[in-house]
Scaffold this motif. Structure first.
Motif, mmCIF file in Angstrom:
data_model
loop_
_atom_site.group_PDB
_atom_site.id
_atom_site.type_symbol
_atom_site.label_atom_id
_atom_site.label_comp_id
_atom_site.label_asym_id
_atom_site.label_seq_id
_atom_site.Cartn_x
_atom_site.Cartn_y
_atom_site.Cartn_z
ATOM 1 N N ALA A 12 0.837 -1.204 0.000
ATOM 2 C CA ALA A 12 0.000 0.000 0.000
ATOM 3 C C ALA A 12 0.873 1.254 0.000
ATOM 4 O O ALA A 12 0.580 2.220 -0.714
ATOM 5 C CB ALA A 12 -0.930 -0.006 1.210
ATOM 6 N N GLN A 13 1.944 1.233 0.775
ATOM 7 C CA GLN A 13 2.843 2.381 0.802
ATOM 8 C C GLN A 13 3.538 2.563 -0.544
ATOM 9 O O GLN A 13 3.676 3.684 -1.030
ATOM 10 C CB GLN A 13 3.870 2.238 1.927
ATOM 11 C CG GLN A 13 3.277 2.451 3.294
ATOM 12 C CD GLN A 13 4.319 2.496 4.395
ATOM 13 O OE1 GLN A 13 5.507 2.223 4.179
ATOM 14 N NE2 GLN A 13 3.886 2.837 5.589
ATOM 15 N N ARG A 14 3.941 1.476 -1.171
ATOM 16 C CA ARG A 14 4.595 1.553 -2.476
ATOM 17 C C ARG A 14 3.640 2.141 -3.509
ATOM 18 O O ARG A 14 4.001 3.036 -4.269
ATOM 19 C CB ARG A 14 5.081 0.176 -2.928
ATOM 20 C CG ARG A 14 5.882 0.206 -4.237
ATOM 21 C CD ARG A 14 6.195 -1.195 -4.740
ATOM 22 N NE ARG A 14 5.007 -1.905 -5.186
ATOM 23 C CZ ARG A 14 4.375 -1.672 -6.351
ATOM 24 N NH1 ARG A 14 4.804 -0.748 -7.174
ATOM 25 N NH2 ARG A 14 3.309 -2.374 -6.684
ATOM 26 N N LEU A 15 2.404 1.671 -3.510
ATOM 27 C CA LEU A 15 1.421 2.144 -4.477
ATOM 28 C C LEU A 15 1.048 3.610 -4.273
ATOM 29 O O LEU A 15 0.794 4.337 -5.236
ATOM 30 C CB LEU A 15 0.158 1.275 -4.409
ATOM 31 C CG LEU A 15 0.323 -0.163 -4.892
ATOM 32 C CD1 LEU A 15 -0.908 -0.984 -4.538
ATOM 33 C CD2 LEU A 15 0.591 -0.206 -6.385
ATOM 34 N N SER A 16 1.006 4.043 -3.038
ATOM 35 C CA SER A 16 0.593 5.419 -2.730
ATOM 36 C C SER A 16 1.775 6.379 -2.612
ATOM 37 O O SER A 16 1.562 7.583 -2.423
ATOM 38 C CB SER A 16 -0.219 5.449 -1.439
ATOM 39 O OG SER A 16 0.583 5.047 -0.343
ATOM 40 N N SER A 34 10.212 2.692 6.858
ATOM 41 C CA SER A 34 9.596 1.750 5.929
ATOM 42 C C SER A 34 10.393 1.726 4.621
ATOM 43 O O SER A 34 11.178 2.629 4.329
ATOM 44 C CB SER A 34 8.142 2.148 5.649
ATOM 45 O OG SER A 34 8.094 3.318 4.849
ATOM 46 N N GLU A 35 10.169 0.693 3.842
ATOM 47 C CA GLU A 35 10.839 0.587 2.548
ATOM 48 C C GLU A 35 10.534 1.801 1.682
ATOM 49 O O GLU A 35 11.411 2.310 0.977
ATOM 50 C CB GLU A 35 10.400 -0.692 1.827
ATOM 51 C CG GLU A 35 10.941 -1.957 2.444
ATOM 52 C CD GLU A 35 10.444 -3.203 1.717
ATOM 53 O OE1 GLU A 35 10.212 -3.142 0.491
ATOM 54 O OE2 GLU A 35 10.279 -4.233 2.394
ATOM 55 N N LEU A 114 5.107 11.616 2.060
ATOM 56 C CA LEU A 114 4.392 11.343 0.820
ATOM 57 C C LEU A 114 5.132 12.039 -0.313
ATOM 58 O O LEU A 114 5.375 13.251 -0.247
ATOM 59 C CB LEU A 114 2.962 11.871 0.927
ATOM 60 C CG LEU A 114 2.040 11.702 -0.255
ATOM 61 C CD1 LEU A 114 1.783 10.218 -0.530
ATOM 62 C CD2 LEU A 114 0.722 12.412 0.011
ATOM 63 N N ASP A 115 5.495 11.291 -1.343
ATOM 64 C CA ASP A 115 6.167 11.863 -2.507
ATOM 65 C C ASP A 115 5.109 12.551 -3.365
ATOM 66 O O ASP A 115 4.251 11.901 -3.953
ATOM 67 C CB ASP A 115 6.869 10.759 -3.299
ATOM 68 C CG ASP A 115 7.707 11.293 -4.446
ATOM 69 O OD1 ASP A 115 7.502 12.447 -4.857
ATOM 70 O OD2 ASP A 115 8.560 10.537 -4.944
#
Length: 170
Positions: A12-16, A34-35, A114-115
């Motif tokens: 979820a973090q990768r996708l967002s 986190s990654e 958040l990027d």
């Protein structure tokens, strides 16, 4: 179940493009990253290393904002730019939350990053397009009016303003 939950969170973090972190205030070391945080910020392990990634024009403001969170024990939101070692410039949105011990002292800051680089690029494109449209609109020598459905003038180019005796923007 815990591993599966962690995998879902990481995905979820990768996708967002949203990472999470925890910073020990006393040591200034990240006790959790986190990654996705590491992908966004690069492999920083301390606040000092992260601070060096912050764009020089934003660095002092960010330092003051972090100090304010610690002093006031209040959540805060921030936006700033980071420069990675490969020259990549990113815009990020950060939420910080102070964690207090039993004595009410801030012992950790936890938060998200958040990027928002793509959003900032899109916003700039909209501004550029609007400026180009306005320049074209104003350069037309013919009278050009933009009216609402009731016939009220919403916009008038320079030629229209001059012809109709409308007040200028200048």
């Amino acid at each position: 179940k815990l591993r599966q939950s962690e995998a879902y969170l990481a995905e979820a973090q990768r996708l967002s493009h949203a990472g999470s972190w925890a910073l020990d205030v006393a040591s200034n070391e990240y006790v959790y990253s986190s990654e996705e945080f590491l992908r966004i910020f690069g492999s920083v392990r301390t606040w000092d290393a992260a601070l060096q990634r912050i764009h020089p024009d934003d660095r002092e403001r960010v330092k003051r904002n972090v100090e304010h969170v610690i002093r006031t024990r209040a959540d805060a939101v921030d936006e700033y730019r980071i420069a990675l070692p490969d020259g990549t410039l990113r815009h990020i949105h950060v939420i910080r939350h102070p964690v207090l011990n039993e004595a009410g002292e801030v012992v950790q800051l936890v938060g998200t990053v958040l990027d928002i680089t793509e959003r900032k690029r899109a916003e700039q494109e909209v501004r550029d397009t609007a400026a180009q449209w306005q320049a074209t609109f104003d350069a037309v020598q013919d009278v050009v009016l933009l009216l609402d459905t009731d016939g009220r003038i919403l916009r008038a180019n320079h030629a229209a303003a001059e012809f109709l005796g409308l007040p200028g923007d200048d």
